[in-house]
Design a protein around this motif. Structure first.
Motif, PDB file in Angstrom:
ATOM      1  N   PRO A 106       4.289   5.859 -10.183  1.00  0.00           N
ATOM      2  CA  PRO A 106       3.392   6.466 -11.168  1.00  0.00           C
ATOM      3  C   PRO A 106       2.250   5.508 -11.483  1.00  0.00           C
ATOM      4  O   PRO A 106       2.367   4.287 -11.300  1.00  0.00           O
ATOM      5  CB  PRO A 106       4.296   6.701 -12.380  1.00  0.00           C
ATOM      6  CG  PRO A 106       5.470   5.810 -12.178  1.00  0.00           C
ATOM      7  CD  PRO A 106       5.647   5.644 -10.702  1.00  0.00           C
ATOM      8  N   GLU A 107       1.142   6.042 -11.978  1.00  0.00           N
ATOM      9  CA  GLU A 107      -0.087   5.259 -12.113  1.00  0.00           C
ATOM     10  C   GLU A 107       0.074   3.958 -12.903  1.00  0.00           C
ATOM     11  O   GLU A 107      -0.430   2.915 -12.473  1.00  0.00           O
ATOM     12  CB  GLU A 107      -1.197   6.116 -12.735  1.00  0.00           C
ATOM     13  CG  GLU A 107      -2.546   5.434 -12.703  1.00  0.00           C
ATOM     14  CD  GLU A 107      -3.684   6.382 -12.993  1.00  0.00           C
ATOM     15  OE1 GLU A 107      -4.765   5.905 -13.379  1.00  0.00           O
ATOM     16  OE2 GLU A 107      -3.502   7.606 -12.842  1.00  0.00           O
ATOM     17  N   PRO A 108       0.760   3.939 -14.064  1.00  0.00           N
ATOM     18  CA  PRO A 108       0.885   2.657 -14.788  1.00  0.00           C
ATOM     19  C   PRO A 108       1.599   1.598 -13.960  1.00  0.00           C
ATOM     20  O   PRO A 108       1.221   0.416 -13.977  1.00  0.00           O
ATOM     21  CB  PRO A 108       1.695   3.035 -16.033  1.00  0.00           C
ATOM     22  CG  PRO A 108       1.461   4.497 -16.210  1.00  0.00           C
ATOM     23  CD  PRO A 108       1.357   5.047 -14.820  1.00  0.00           C
ATOM     24  N   LEU A 109       2.654   1.988 -13.221  1.00  0.00           N
ATOM     25  CA  LEU A 109       3.378   1.027 -12.397  1.00  0.00           C
ATOM     26  C   LEU A 109       2.573   0.647 -11.160  1.00  0.00           C
ATOM     27  O   LEU A 109       2.675  -0.480 -10.669  1.00  0.00           O
ATOM     28  CB  LEU A 109       4.736   1.597 -11.989  1.00  0.00           C
ATOM     29  CG  LEU A 109       5.743   1.787 -13.125  1.00  0.00           C
ATOM     30  CD1 LEU A 109       7.052   2.346 -12.591  1.00  0.00           C
ATOM     31  CD2 LEU A 109       5.985   0.483 -13.872  1.00  0.00           C
ATOM     32  N   MET A 110       1.772   1.568 -10.640  1.00  0.00           N
ATOM     33  CA  MET A 110       0.910   1.267  -9.507  1.00  0.00           C
ATOM     34  C   MET A 110      -0.063   0.147  -9.875  1.00  0.00           C
ATOM     35  O   MET A 110      -0.273  -0.804  -9.118  1.00  0.00           O
ATOM     36  CB  MET A 110       0.145   2.514  -9.075  1.00  0.00           C
ATOM     37  CG  MET A 110      -0.768   2.305  -7.880  1.00  0.00           C
ATOM     38  SD  MET A 110      -1.779   3.765  -7.522  1.00  0.00           S
ATOM     39  CE  MET A 110      -3.008   3.631  -8.828  1.00  0.00           C
ATOM     40  N   ALA A 111      -0.668   0.258 -11.059  1.00  0.00           N
ATOM     41  CA  ALA A 111      -1.607  -0.769 -11.517  1.00  0.00           C
ATOM     42  C   ALA A 111      -0.900  -2.105 -11.733  1.00  0.00           C
ATOM     43  O   ALA A 111      -1.442  -3.169 -11.410  1.00  0.00           O
ATOM     44  CB  ALA A 111      -2.285  -0.316 -12.809  1.00  0.00           C
ATOM     45  N   LEU A 112       0.329  -2.056 -12.258  1.00  0.00           N
ATOM     46  CA  LEU A 112       1.079  -3.288 -12.459  1.00  0.00           C
ATOM     47  C   LEU A 112       1.489  -3.930 -11.142  1.00  0.00           C
ATOM     48  O   LEU A 112       1.494  -5.152 -11.007  1.00  0.00           O
ATOM     49  CB  LEU A 112       2.324  -3.015 -13.303  1.00  0.00           C
ATOM     50  CG  LEU A 112       2.240  -3.383 -14.783  1.00  0.00           C
ATOM     51  CD1 LEU A 112       3.563  -3.090 -15.470  1.00  0.00           C
ATOM     52  CD2 LEU A 112       1.850  -4.837 -14.971  1.00  0.00           C
TER      53      LEU A 112
ATOM     54  N   ARG B  74       0.831  -1.205   0.000  1.00  0.00           N
ATOM     55  CA  ARG B  74       0.000   0.000   0.000  1.00  0.00           C
ATOM     56  C   ARG B  74       0.869   1.261   0.000  1.00  0.00           C
ATOM     57  O   ARG B  74       0.602   2.219  -0.733  1.00  0.00           O
ATOM     58  CB  ARG B  74      -0.944   0.006   1.206  1.00  0.00           C
ATOM     59  CG  ARG B  74      -2.012   1.091   1.146  1.00  0.00           C
ATOM     60  CD  ARG B  74      -2.816   1.090   2.440  1.00  0.00           C
ATOM     61  NE  ARG B  74      -3.533  -0.151   2.637  1.00  0.00           N
ATOM     62  CZ  ARG B  74      -4.800  -0.356   2.289  1.00  0.00           C
ATOM     63  NH1 ARG B  74      -5.482   0.619   1.705  1.00  0.00           N
ATOM     64  NH2 ARG B  74      -5.387  -1.511   2.522  1.00  0.00           N
ATOM     65  N   ALA B  75       1.929   1.254   0.810  1.00  0.00           N
ATOM     66  CA  ALA B  75       2.823   2.411   0.866  1.00  0.00           C
ATOM     67  C   ALA B  75       3.605   2.562  -0.433  1.00  0.00           C
ATOM     68  O   ALA B  75       3.804   3.675  -0.931  1.00  0.00           O
ATOM     69  CB  ALA B  75       3.776   2.278   2.050  1.00  0.00           C
ATOM     70  N   ALA B  76       4.050   1.447  -0.993  1.00  0.00           N
ATOM     71  CA  ALA B  76       4.821   1.503  -2.239  1.00  0.00           C
ATOM     72  C   ALA B  76       3.981   2.031  -3.392  1.00  0.00           C
ATOM     73  O   ALA B  76       4.469   2.797  -4.232  1.00  0.00           O
ATOM     74  CB  ALA B  76       5.360   0.111  -2.572  1.00  0.00           C
ATOM     75  N   MET B  77       2.708   1.642  -3.449  1.00  0.00           N
ATOM     76  CA  MET B  77       1.844   2.082  -4.535  1.00  0.00           C
ATOM     77  C   MET B  77       1.650   3.589  -4.529  1.00  0.00           C
ATOM     78  O   MET B  77       1.427   4.201  -5.578  1.00  0.00           O
ATOM     79  CB  MET B  77       0.495   1.356  -4.458  1.00  0.00           C
ATOM     80  CG  MET B  77       0.565  -0.113  -4.848  1.00  0.00           C
ATOM     81  SD  MET B  77      -0.978  -1.011  -4.550  1.00  0.00           S
ATOM     82  CE  MET B  77      -2.092  -0.216  -5.694  1.00  0.00           C
TER      83      MET B  77
END
Length: 267
Positions: free
Chosen positions: A86-92, A79-82
């Motif tokens: 950036p959004e594309p990597l958060m989703a991945l 949760r903290a890392a997300m």
């Protein structure tokens, strides 16, 4: 969306494989970061159990589970890392965590207990004994932000950060539509009635394996009665006097801010 943000899911690398690769490595459920960045080795450790996710832009992406944190890297709660990706990597990262957990949880057949094996060219595990096949599953959950005039109904559950509130949310039950779930959960959690449901958007949410489907709804009647054990506090907030709310990395953060802006535009 730029070409670098375009994600194409797959179960095996396309040819030719990219020289570098996004690599979402986890140790005990925590994501490895180095100076806030996702691990990107050109050659992931061969001994690590890993899964191909697809291609983000021009780079392949993998997820893997490691036994220990490599030198120079730090393990962070997902949760903290997300929040810092950036959004594309958060989703991945969300996808990666769910694929790894699905693989771990279904190492043995849930029907007969035999060790399962990966299915070639599919995201699936199959029992060689009874042929029971398991695919990654998600649990649909609704989110409802209720409005009344210039007010939003926000609530907090036990365990929330002190002073923080969010929209109502709950899992869909078997045989229930999303809309039926909204009406039921709203009545159960805060005791009010709503009308005029409007779809807002959805977000894959890896805590644990959910698809959050968000709606706005207009209050039509009833006084707030928090559900014991589920809702610690719930109240109406003026859109210009909101409490602490979730950050924008979660759909609830977008939902609350965008709905407040919409209500302001109505005058």
């Amino acid at each position: 969306m730029s070409d670098n943000d375009l994600f194409v899911p797959a179960t095996a690398p396309l040819a030719p494989a990219s020289v570098e690769a996004w690599c979402f490595a986890f140790v005990d459920g925590q994501l490895l970061l180095q100076e806030g960045q996702v691990l990107r080795p050109s050659e992931p450790p061969a001994a690590a159990p890993r899964h191909y996710l697809g291609r983000l832009g021009a780079l392949d992406s993998w997820t893997m589970r490691l036994d220990e944190v490599p030198s120079g890297w730090e393990a962070h709660p997902l949760r903290a890392a997300m929040r810092v990706l950036p959004e594309p990597l958060m989703a991945l990262a969300s996808r990666a965590a769910q694929v790894l957990e699905w693989d771990r949880a279904h190492a043995f057949c849930g029907v007969c207990g035999t060790p399962t094996a990966p299915v070639p060219n599919e995201r699936a595990r199959r029992c060689p004994s009874c042929q029971h096949t398991v695919y990654p599953r998600i649990n649909p959950a609704m989110m409802a932000l209720i409005w009344r005039g210039r007010e939003l109904l926000l609530a907090r559950s036990p365990g929330y950060t002190p002073g923080s509130y969010s929209a109502l949310a709950g899992f869909v039950e078997a045989g229930e539509t999303l809309e039926e779930c909204v009406h039921r959960e709203v009545a159960e959690e805060v005791g009010v009635r709503v009308q005029g449901l409007r779809y807002y958007g959805s977000q894959s949410w890896p805590f644990p394996h959910s698809l959050m489907v968000a709606y706005t709804a207009e209050w039509v009647g009833g006084e707030i009665v928090p559900q014991p054990g589920e809702i610690e506090d719930a109240r109406w907030f003026d859109i210009d006097e909101l409490p602490g709310i979730p950050p924008r990395f979660s759909i609830s953060g977008h939902l609350i801010r965008d709905t407040a802006d919409w209500l302001r535009s109505r005058g």
